[in-house]
Write a protein that holds these residues in place. Structure first.
Motif, PDB file in Angstrom:
ATOM      1  N   SER A 289      -8.687  -5.483  -2.287  1.00  0.00           N
ATOM      2  CA  SER A 289      -7.828  -6.370  -1.609  1.00  0.00           C
ATOM      3  C   SER A 289      -7.128  -5.919  -0.510  1.00  0.00           C
ATOM      4  O   SER A 289      -6.661  -6.446   0.567  1.00  0.00           O
ATOM      5  N   SER A 290      -7.077  -4.585  -0.610  1.00  0.00           N
ATOM      6  CA  SER A 290      -6.128  -3.856   0.747  1.00  0.00           C
ATOM      7  C   SER A 290      -7.261  -4.058   2.051  1.00  0.00           C
ATOM      8  O   SER A 290      -6.805  -4.353   3.045  1.00  0.00           O
TER       9      SER A 290
ATOM     10  N   GLN B 257       2.408   3.487  -3.775  1.00  0.00           N
ATOM     11  CA  GLN B 257       1.827   4.483  -4.587  1.00  0.00           C
ATOM     12  C   GLN B 257       2.544   5.820  -3.951  1.00  0.00           C
ATOM     13  O   GLN B 257       2.525   6.783  -5.032  1.00  0.00           O
TER      14      GLN B 257
ATOM     15  N   ASN C 252       0.909  -1.260  -0.091  1.00  0.00           N
ATOM     16  CA  ASN C 252      -0.017  -0.067   0.071  1.00  0.00           C
ATOM     17  C   ASN C 252       0.641   1.361   0.073  1.00  0.00           C
ATOM     18  O   ASN C 252       0.314   2.471  -0.342  1.00  0.00           O
TER      19      ASN C 252
ATOM     20  N   TYR D 156      -1.931  -9.055  -6.386  1.00  0.00           N
ATOM     21  CA  TYR D 156      -2.495  -8.187  -5.058  1.00  0.00           C
ATOM     22  C   TYR D 156      -3.464  -7.256  -5.551  1.00  0.00           C
ATOM     23  O   TYR D 156      -4.697  -7.170  -4.983  1.00  0.00           O
ATOM     24  N   ARG D 157      -3.252  -6.348  -6.531  1.00  0.00           N
ATOM     25  CA  ARG D 157      -4.251  -5.500  -7.105  1.00  0.00           C
ATOM     26  C   ARG D 157      -5.326  -6.118  -8.095  1.00  0.00           C
ATOM     27  O   ARG D 157      -6.271  -5.222  -8.203  1.00  0.00           O
ATOM     28  N   SER D 158      -5.262  -7.356  -8.460  1.00  0.00           N
ATOM     29  CA  SER D 158      -6.401  -7.859  -9.419  1.00  0.00           C
ATOM     30  C   SER D 158      -7.660  -8.279  -8.519  1.00  0.00           C
ATOM     31  O   SER D 158      -8.458  -8.391  -8.997  1.00  0.00           O
TER      32      SER D 158
END
Length: 206
Positions: free
Chosen positions: A107-108, A75, A72, A101-103
């Motif tokens: 997810s966060s 960015q 995280n 992870y971003r797909s």
């Protein structure tokens, strides 16, 4: 360590009792008397208490926990990546894992609540694992605050506000990378990492 104080009480002997006590003359030679009064000195032993070895599963879970705030925080590094393109080469091995992870939708949030509810609040895990997971969760929460401040003040695309935002993003990114490396290496070695500005807050939550 608890210190033990030994108190020796000595009762004084009055002169009257001294007179009534008979005198004994030792028939032993002085050398023998001296030997009987001298005690052999015991050899000092160095006792080393080695702590229990941290299990491999605890190390693995603790190390994986620090990937949440690290992913995280990437960015915040976009300005450094734009200014120093070669810096991105260091993070290329993580791109497939980061893409996976971003797909995942949200997810966060899923990783955050899974780590907090599934590990931090789970008494079946050891204190070592829960503390490391709590540090990762706390650091992840702190990484959200700069984005909220940025949205409130809207520094724009130029001027002093924009420069302050860029410097802030660069500092946050460097700090988060150092915390990730420190937490990851410490967890692999079975040691407890204490992240600055995070360890105290994490310890109060356990």
């Amino acid at each position: 360590m608890a210190s033990i104080h030994l108190l020796h009480g000595l009762s004084p002997t009055t002169p009257k009792t001294l007179k009534m006590m008979p005198k004994f003359h030792s028939s032993f030679p002085s050398t023998i008397a001296n030997r009987s009064l001298s005690f052999p000195k015991s050899k000092s032993r160095t006792i080393t208490c080695s702590g229990a070895t941290t299990p491999a599963t605890d190390r693995l879970i603790s190390a994986v926990s620090y990937t949440l705030p690290f992913f995280n925080s990437l960015q915040y590094g976009r300005y450094l990546f734009f200014q120093f393109p070669k810096l991105g080469l260091l993070f290329e091995p993580l791109l497939p894992l980061l893409g996976l992870y971003r797909s995942i939708p949200y997810s966060s949030f899923v990783a955050f609540f899974a780590l907090y509810l599934g590990v931090v609040r789970n008494p079946s895990f050891s204190h070592y694992v829960r503390f490391n997971a709590m540090q990762a969760v706390t650091l992840d929460v702190l990484l959200v605050l700069p984005l909220l401040i940025q949205r409130i003040f809207s520094p724009g695309q130029a001027g002093l506000g924009y420069k302050l935002m860029v410097w802030g993003h660069n500092g946050i990114f460097v700090f988060s990378v150092l915390c990730f490396v420190y937490g990851l290496v410490s967890s692999i070695l079975g040691r407890t990492p204490y992240l600055p500005f995070v360890a105290d807050a994490a310890g109060r939550q356990l």
